[in-house]
Design an enzyme around this catalytic site. Structure first.
Site, PDB file in Angstrom:
ATOM      1  N   ILE A 152       2.933  -2.468  14.110  1.00 59.87           N
ATOM      2  CA  ILE A 152       3.572  -3.765  13.887  1.00 59.87           C
ATOM      3  C   ILE A 152       5.053  -3.539  14.114  1.00 59.87           C
ATOM      4  O   ILE A 152       5.700  -2.793  13.375  1.00 59.87           O
ATOM      5  CB  ILE A 152       3.314  -4.277  12.462  1.00 59.87           C
ATOM      6  CG1 ILE A 152       1.814  -4.459  12.230  1.00 59.87           C
ATOM      7  CG2 ILE A 152       4.040  -5.606  12.238  1.00 59.87           C
ATOM      8  CD1 ILE A 152       1.468  -4.812  10.797  1.00 59.87           C
ATOM      9  N   HIS A 153       5.567  -4.143  15.177  1.00 62.66           N
ATOM     10  CA  HIS A 153       6.945  -3.863  15.579  1.00 62.66           C
ATOM     11  C   HIS A 153       7.787  -5.122  15.426  1.00 62.66           C
ATOM     12  O   HIS A 153       7.445  -6.169  15.939  1.00 62.66           O
ATOM     13  CB  HIS A 153       6.947  -3.397  17.038  1.00 62.66           C
ATOM     14  CG  HIS A 153       8.240  -2.788  17.473  1.00 62.66           C
ATOM     15  ND1 HIS A 153       8.550  -1.463  17.233  1.00 62.66           N
ATOM     16  CD2 HIS A 153       9.297  -3.308  18.141  1.00 62.66           C
ATOM     17  CE1 HIS A 153       9.754  -1.201  17.732  1.00 62.66           C
ATOM     18  NE2 HIS A 153      10.238  -2.298  18.282  1.00 62.66           N
ATOM     19  N   CYS A 208      19.465   2.717  16.078  1.00 64.32           N
ATOM     20  CA  CYS A 208      18.153   2.733  15.439  1.00 64.32           C
ATOM     21  C   CYS A 208      17.200   3.413  16.412  1.00 64.32           C
ATOM     22  O   CYS A 208      17.557   3.666  17.562  1.00 64.32           O
ATOM     23  CB  CYS A 208      17.676   1.307  15.155  1.00 64.32           C
ATOM     24  SG  CYS A 208      17.492   0.301  16.642  1.00 64.32           S
ATOM     25  N   GLY A 265      15.973  -7.902  13.584  1.00 64.76           N
ATOM     26  CA  GLY A 265      16.697  -7.294  12.464  1.00 64.76           C
ATOM     27  C   GLY A 265      15.960  -7.434  11.154  1.00 64.76           C
ATOM     28  O   GLY A 265      16.558  -7.762  10.138  1.00 64.76           O
ATOM     29  N   ARG A 266      14.656  -7.186  11.185  1.00 61.18           N
ATOM     30  CA  ARG A 266      13.826  -7.279   9.978  1.00 61.18           C
ATOM     31  C   ARG A 266      13.929  -8.651   9.335  1.00 61.18           C
ATOM     32  O   ARG A 266      14.004  -8.790   8.119  1.00 61.18           O
ATOM     33  CB  ARG A 266      14.214  -6.204   8.975  1.00 61.18           C
ATOM     34  CG  ARG A 266      14.040  -4.809   9.537  1.00 61.18           C
ATOM     35  CD  ARG A 266      14.317  -3.768   8.498  1.00 61.18           C
ATOM     36  NE  ARG A 266      13.873  -2.463   8.958  1.00 61.18           N
ATOM     37  CZ  ARG A 266      13.886  -1.378   8.205  1.00 61.18           C
ATOM     38  NH1 ARG A 266      14.300  -1.443   6.980  1.00 61.18           N
ATOM     39  NH2 ARG A 266      13.481  -0.241   8.690  1.00 61.18           N
ATOM     40  N   THR A 323      22.557   0.114   5.403  1.00 59.77           N
ATOM     41  CA  THR A 323      21.778  -1.047   5.856  1.00 59.77           C
ATOM     42  C   THR A 323      21.483  -2.016   4.711  1.00 59.77           C
ATOM     43  O   THR A 323      21.646  -3.233   4.846  1.00 59.77           O
ATOM     44  CB  THR A 323      20.416  -0.590   6.441  1.00 59.77           C
ATOM     45  OG1 THR A 323      20.674   0.469   7.341  1.00 59.77           O
ATOM     46  CG2 THR A 323      19.700  -1.715   7.156  1.00 59.77           C
ATOM     47  N   ASP A 366      14.595  -6.478   3.123  1.00 64.26           N
ATOM     48  CA  ASP A 366      13.556  -6.593   4.140  1.00 64.26           C
ATOM     49  C   ASP A 366      12.771  -7.879   3.914  1.00 64.26           C
ATOM     50  O   ASP A 366      12.160  -8.053   2.880  1.00 64.26           O
ATOM     51  CB  ASP A 366      12.621  -5.385   4.052  1.00 64.26           C
ATOM     52  CG  ASP A 366      11.756  -5.275   5.296  1.00 64.26           C
ATOM     53  OD1 ASP A 366      11.495  -6.320   5.933  1.00 64.26           O
ATOM     54  OD2 ASP A 366      11.349  -4.155   5.616  1.00 64.26           O
ATOM     55  N   ARG A 384      10.326  -9.124   5.730  1.00 64.93           N
ATOM     56  CA  ARG A 384       9.031  -9.228   6.396  1.00 64.93           C
ATOM     57  C   ARG A 384       7.882  -9.383   5.413  1.00 64.93           C
ATOM     58  O   ARG A 384       7.870  -8.779   4.354  1.00 64.93           O
ATOM     59  CB  ARG A 384       8.769  -7.970   7.227  1.00 64.93           C
ATOM     60  CG  ARG A 384       9.642  -7.919   8.449  1.00 64.93           C
ATOM     61  CD  ARG A 384       9.472  -6.611   9.156  1.00 64.93           C
ATOM     62  NE  ARG A 384       9.954  -5.501   8.333  1.00 64.93           N
ATOM     63  CZ  ARG A 384      10.041  -4.261   8.777  1.00 64.93           C
ATOM     64  NH1 ARG A 384       9.665  -3.962   9.989  1.00 64.93           N
ATOM     65  NH2 ARG A 384      10.503  -3.313   7.993  1.00 64.93           N
ATOM     66  N   LYS A 421       4.540  -0.550   4.220  1.00 65.03           N
ATOM     67  CA  LYS A 421       3.773  -1.444   5.085  1.00 65.03           C
ATOM     68  C   LYS A 421       2.284  -1.414   4.745  1.00 65.03           C
ATOM     69  O   LYS A 421       1.566  -2.370   5.017  1.00 65.03           O
ATOM     70  CB  LYS A 421       3.951  -1.036   6.553  1.00 65.03           C
ATOM     71  CG  LYS A 421       5.284  -1.440   7.163  1.00 65.03           C
ATOM     72  CD  LYS A 421       5.263  -1.181   8.654  1.00 65.03           C
ATOM     73  CE  LYS A 421       6.591  -1.521   9.310  1.00 65.03           C
ATOM     74  NZ  LYS A 421       6.552  -1.193  10.746  1.00 65.03           N
TER      75      LYS A 421
HETATM   76 ZN   LIG Z   1      16.226  -1.396  16.108  1.00 64.93          ZN
END
Ligand SMILES: [Zn+2]
Length: 195
Positions: free
Chosen positions: A51-52, A66, A94-95, A115, A127, A129, A155
Site C-alpha cells: 500500500i503506497h 525519503c 504526504g501521508r 516529520t 499520519d 491514513r 499498518k
Molecule cells: Zn516520499
C-alpha cells in the site's frame, strides 16, 4: 462503498500488470486510488501487497528526502519476481496532508523540526491514513490474507481493522543513498541488455 471506474493492460519495465482505477466515498470524503495487479490473487499462498501513499517528490522527482520511490520499485520487482501481487497506490500525498503542505513541512524540517513535529506545527496529525479503501479493494479482489510489503508495523493493525489478515510482513529495506545508485545500476544493466 467503492467502484471500479477503469481497468486496462499495463506493460511496465517491471513486467506486465493490469491497472485499475477505483473510487470510494467515505462519509464526506471521496477517495481515489490506482491498483496494479499481476497474476491470479486467489490460491494457496497469500499474495504480496504494497500500500503506497503517493509521493510526487519521491516517486517522480527521485527525492532523497525519503525512500518512497525505492520502496515502490522494490515492491514492483518482488511482485514481478513472484508473478503475482498487488500495489495499491493511494492518492494521498504526504501521508494525507497534501502536496503543498508536505513542502511546507520540508521547510519546517530544514529549520530543524522532525516529520512528526513539522506535521503537528502545521496542525495535522502525524499520519492521517486509514485503510478502509485498501480493505474494500482487497475485498473486491477476493483477497482475505496478504503478505504485506512495509516497514511500518502499525499498518498491520490498520489493515486488520479493515478486515484483512496480514500473515507476514516483509520489510522494504533500502540502504539510504544506495537507493539512487541501485536505481542507476539497474538502468545501466537494462541499457546494457538492450545494447
Ligand atoms: Zn516520499
Amino acid at each position: 462503498m467503492i467502484s471500479k471506474v477503469a481497468e486496462a493492460n499495463f506493460p511496465s519495465r517491471f513486467g506486465h500488470f493490469r491497472i485499475y482505477g477505483f473510487e470510494g466515498q467515505y462519509g464526506d470524503t471521496r477517495e481515489e486510488c490506482v491498483v496494479l495487479r499481476m497474476g491470479k490473487l486467489e490460491g494457496e499462498e497469500a499474495p504480496l501487497l504494497r500500500i503506497h501513499s503517493q509521493c510526487l517528490t519521491g516517486d517522480v522527482f527521485h527525492s532523497l528526502r525519503c525512500d518512497c520511490r525505492s520502496q515502490l520499485e522494490l515492491s514492483l520487482n518482488m511482485i514481478a519476481e513472484e508473478g503475482r501481487g498487488l500495489i495499491i497506490y493511494e492518492h494521498q500525498e504526504g501521508r494525507g496532508i497534501g502536496l503543498l503542505n508536505k513542502l511546507r513541512a520540508y521547510e519546517l524540517q530544514d529549520q530543524g523540526a522532525d516529520t512528526v513535529e513539522a506535521n503537528e506545527r502545521l496542525g495535522f496529525e502525524a499520519d492521517l491514513r486509514n485503510y478502509q479503501l485498501p480493505g474494500d479493494i482487497l475485498t473486491y479482489f477476493g483477497v482475505k490474507q496478504v503478505r504485506l510489503l512495509s516497514n511500518n508495523p502499525d499498518k498491520i493493525a490498520a489493515l486488520q481493522r479493515a478486515g484483512i489478515e496480514v500473515v507476514e510482513r516483509i520489510p522494504c529495506i533500502v540502504a539510504p543513498h544506495e537507493s539512487s545508485q541501485g536505481y542507476l545500476q539497474t538502468k545501466k544493466q537494462k541499457m546494457g541488455h538492450l545494447l
